[in-house]
Design a protein around this motif. Structure first.
Motif: not given
Length: 436
Positions: A64, A89-92
């Protein structure tokens, strides 16, 4: 089978090296925020205890951060392999299934660089890891043990306002794992019954191994230690303190405790009662990260609520010791490690009577369980326990004794026995298939 029934025979095979899959969250992440929670604690603590017993453990997780090394040591005999799968980052969490293929590819590449038979067994955690485990098990020719931790059918059955239902794709994925895994490990008999009832699992394929608490870290404090803990947290010595520890999301129901606090204050405006909320937003809570603070302001108790960031065990122990009561109001909990940790520190727990919490908390002896999530009922139970100094003191004495029945060493022993049985039956089936 329960942990007491899990006893490997003298000739039972024990694994030399286990591949642990924790795709959606790293065991090195700080519990209490994002997707990090009890699962992280479980994976790291059991890995370290297994390593002490001579089993090498390699944990595969998704990277991550770009600065993460591909391999890190998490203790003697424990390696964490961070696989690049999707953006750092930013991956739900809802989008994580799209990165299963690159994650599986990374796991397979890591194994391909080793000698044949490098891993003796795979233990996957959560359904996404289970999907990866099915592929690895087939290609490596080793058995798959799976721990769900949470189940889509169970979460959807207790869905609360403001939360979003688990998708059908997850339920289907979980069913595939239940049908194909060689062994399922659960925390309680209730979790076993949920697998059987919702997913038609065979009870003979399920082992019950309760999780534990770090009994070396979480211990009762002295009176002086409690006073120091309160000073460090900025809490007056005479205040009545309720603590909530966990991720701030609808499933964990921290709003129930805030509303209960407001009910207590409404009935007794001059009562010096405070609430410590230790954790960060997670899941659907990320959509409105300040919602709990806004609720406290709306109810007029903002000055009585302290919001604290997640913290490591060495600091979290002060929160448990500073509290008169730890509240665990979750709508669903496979077990409830917070309840166990608090009791190990000698703090009574008031918990929702759901999932594994009735096992983790000895109702009437080390704490109280509450049916439902009505804030008025929670206010009544919390208030009555705060009023009863003698009962709280008695619960404080019994709580560490109860918690001592659950340790990570005991969990590791149960897992080893489950692994041995799984490996023996797996090899027997393969031998029979070859002979035929």
């Amino acid at each position: 089978m329960t942990v007491s029934d899990l006893r490997p025979g003298p000739d039972a095979p024990l694994p030399k090296r286990v591949a642990v899959l924790s795709f959606h969250t790293s065991p090195l992440a700080q519990p209490g925020t994002g997707d990090a929670g009890g699962l992280n604690v479980y994976v790291l603590q059991t890995a370290r205890r297994l390593a002490r017993r001579g089993v090498e453990v390699e944990i595969f997780t998704r990277a991550t951060h770009s600065s993460q090394p591909p391999v890190e040591e998490a203790g003697d005999g424990v390696l964490v392999r961070s696989i690049v799968a999707g953006p750092f980052e930013g991956l739900r969490k809802e989008d994580l299934p799209t990165q299963l293929c690159p994650f599986v590819a990374g796991v397979m590449r890591a194994e391909a660089g080793q000698a044949p038979g490098h891993y003796d067994l795979i233990h996957s955690h959560y359904w996404l890891s289970g999907q990866a485990g099915l592929v690895a098990s087939e290609h490596w020719g080793v058995p798959l043990v799976h721990t769900a931790h949470t189940l889509a059918e169970v979460k959807n059955a207790v869905l609360t306002s403001g939360d979003t239902p688990e998708p059908e794709s997850r339920r289907i994925g979980e069913q595939q794992i239940v049908d194909a895994a060689h062994r399922l490990v659960v925390n309680t008999t209730g979790e076993r019954d949920e697998l059987v009832g919702y997913y038609d699992a065979d009870p003979a394929d399920i082992d019950i191994v309760p999780p534990g608490a770090d009994l070396e870290q979480y211990t009762p404090g002295t009176r002086r230690g409690t006073e120091q803990a309160r000073r460090a947290l900025g809490v007056a010595q005479r205040s009545e303190v309720i603590a909530f520890v966990g991720r701030i999301q609808p499933l964990k129901a921290p709003d129930v405790v805030v509303r209960a606090l407001a009910e207590i204050v409404r009935a007794e405006p001059h009562r010096d009662v405070r609430l410590l909320v230790v954790g960060g937003p997670s899941g659907s809570g990320l959509e409105r990260p300040r919602s709990l603070m806004e609720l406290a302001e709306e109810l007029g108790v903002a000055e009585r609520v302290s919001f604290l960031a997640p913290r490591p065990p060495s600091e979290l122990v002060d929160v448990y010791r500073a509290a008169d009561i730890v509240a665990v109001p979750s709508y669903s909990e496979s077990f409830g490690l917070v309840a166990l940790e608090a009791q190990a520190c000698g703090t009574p727990v008031v918990a929702a009577a759901v999932g594994g919490l009735p096992t983790a908390v000895a109702n009437g002896r080390t704490g109280l369980t509450v049916d439902g999530h009505d804030p008025r009922e929670w206010a009544r139970v919390l208030g009555s326990l705060l009023d009863d100094d003698e009962l709280r003191l008695e619960m404080s004495r019994h709580a560490p004794v109860h918690a001592a029945e659950f340790s990570w060493d005991s969990t590791a022993d149960g897992l080893l026995a489950s692994y041995a049985g799984t490996m023996a039956s797996y090899r027997a089936r393969r031998a029979a298939a070859t002979a035929s």
